[in-house]
Design a protein around this motif. Sequence first.
Motif, short mmCIF file in Angstrom:
data_model
loop_
_atom_site.label_atom_id
_atom_site.label_comp_id
_atom_site.label_asym_id
_atom_site.label_seq_id
_atom_site.Cartn_x
_atom_site.Cartn_y
_atom_site.Cartn_z
N GLY A 11 0.81 -1.20 0.00
CA GLY A 11 0.00 0.00 0.00
C GLY A 11 0.85 1.26 0.00
N PRO A 12 0.16 2.38 0.19
CA PRO A 12 -1.28 2.58 0.27
C PRO A 12 -1.98 2.17 -1.03
N ALA A 13 -3.32 2.17 -0.99
CA ALA A 13 -4.11 1.76 -2.16
C ALA A 13 -4.20 2.90 -3.17
N ASP A 14 -3.05 3.34 -3.62
CA ASP A 14 -2.91 4.49 -4.52
C ASP A 14 -3.00 4.00 -5.96
N PRO A 15 -4.04 4.41 -6.72
CA PRO A 15 -4.15 3.96 -8.11
C PRO A 15 -2.91 4.28 -8.95
N ALA A 103 -9.16 8.00 -10.74
CA ALA A 103 -9.65 6.62 -10.82
C ALA A 103 -11.18 6.60 -10.70
N GLY A 104 -11.72 7.49 -9.88
CA GLY A 104 -13.17 7.59 -9.76
C GLY A 104 -13.83 7.99 -11.07
N LEU A 105 -13.19 8.87 -11.82
CA LEU A 105 -13.73 9.26 -13.12
C LEU A 105 -13.83 8.06 -14.05
N GLN A 106 -12.83 7.20 -14.00
CA GLN A 106 -12.85 6.00 -14.83
C GLN A 106 -14.01 5.09 -14.48
N GLN A 107 -14.45 5.16 -13.23
CA GLN A 107 -15.55 4.31 -12.77
C GLN A 107 -16.90 5.01 -12.85
N GLY A 108 -16.93 6.19 -13.47
CA GLY A 108 -18.19 6.87 -13.71
C GLY A 108 -18.53 7.99 -12.76
N SER A 109 -17.62 8.37 -11.85
CA SER A 109 -17.91 9.45 -10.92
C SER A 109 -17.99 10.78 -11.65
N THR A 249 -10.64 4.18 -23.16
CA THR A 249 -11.22 3.70 -24.43
C THR A 249 -10.47 2.48 -24.94
N GLY A 250 -9.14 2.54 -24.82
CA GLY A 250 -8.34 1.39 -25.24
C GLY A 250 -8.64 0.16 -24.42
N GLU A 251 -8.83 0.33 -23.13
CA GLU A 251 -9.14 -0.80 -22.25
C GLU A 251 -10.52 -1.37 -22.58
#
Length: 287
Positions: A11-15, A103-109, A249-251
């Motif tokens: 850790g920490p759980a840092d993207p 990372a939250g933006l990637q998940q739709g936040s 988009t690539g993912e």
Amino acid sequence: MARRKVIWHIGPADPGTEFLATALQAARPELAEHGVAVPSGAWHEIEDQIWAHKGVSLLSTPGIARADQAKVALRLAGLRDLEVHLVLLVRDLPTQVYSAWQAGLQQGSTTSLTRYADRLLDPVRSHWQAEEFWVGHDLDRILPLWTRAFHADRVHVVAAPRDADGLWSALTSFAGVTDVARPEGYVPPALAADLDAERVLDITTRWAKLVADRGFDAHGSLITASAEAVVPSGAEQWEALAELLAATTGEVERLRAEVARLRAENADLDRKRRKHKRRLAELTAGD
């Protein structure tokens, strides 16, 4: 006989450090030349590979920082009697916050960076986004939970650099490897959120005091690292978001191709299953 030794980035759980796991897998052949194994798979498979390798095993699972007491105990139980070293790569807090927001933006936040930062730095930490962030980032929680049965010299707390190459070197150096370059791969831009300096100082001072009081192996100043973060300009933030969108988009395209491949495999298996079923029915009728 070589001693089994585990270097485990917990850790920490840092993207912004999640790329290390993929990079280690990509560099397995080069690391193997230095006697360093990179276990992979389900946890029981990782344990088996660690015990099978008479030397250094190197792991990066920063997401495990979110684990509760029961899960921590379960993970450590299988490594009992081994020389286990825990590594925490702590980037400056403004960079960690920006990375989590990204990372939250990637998940739709759709939460703005300013509102997200305000929620995280609220001393009450009542918002779910604050709870989610701090459970994986707060050293006041992570260190006591993970280090109850560890000698202080086997807990390494690094005031880590923001850049990917620096993070790679910081981790691999604990395995005694200094000449294996980081494999190519996408790494999120390391930008910093604009945080209240007094709150950052308060939090990171507590972290530094905990590390000093427990006598852990400290590398650099957690306080200095947080204070020196430079907030990016608007143009840099837009560029980072564009990179993030392109990577996302690539993912998505990669996952679509993987789904198509699996569907084709399933269809082929289903045809074979029906064929075998018909054949079995014919043989049964012949009897």
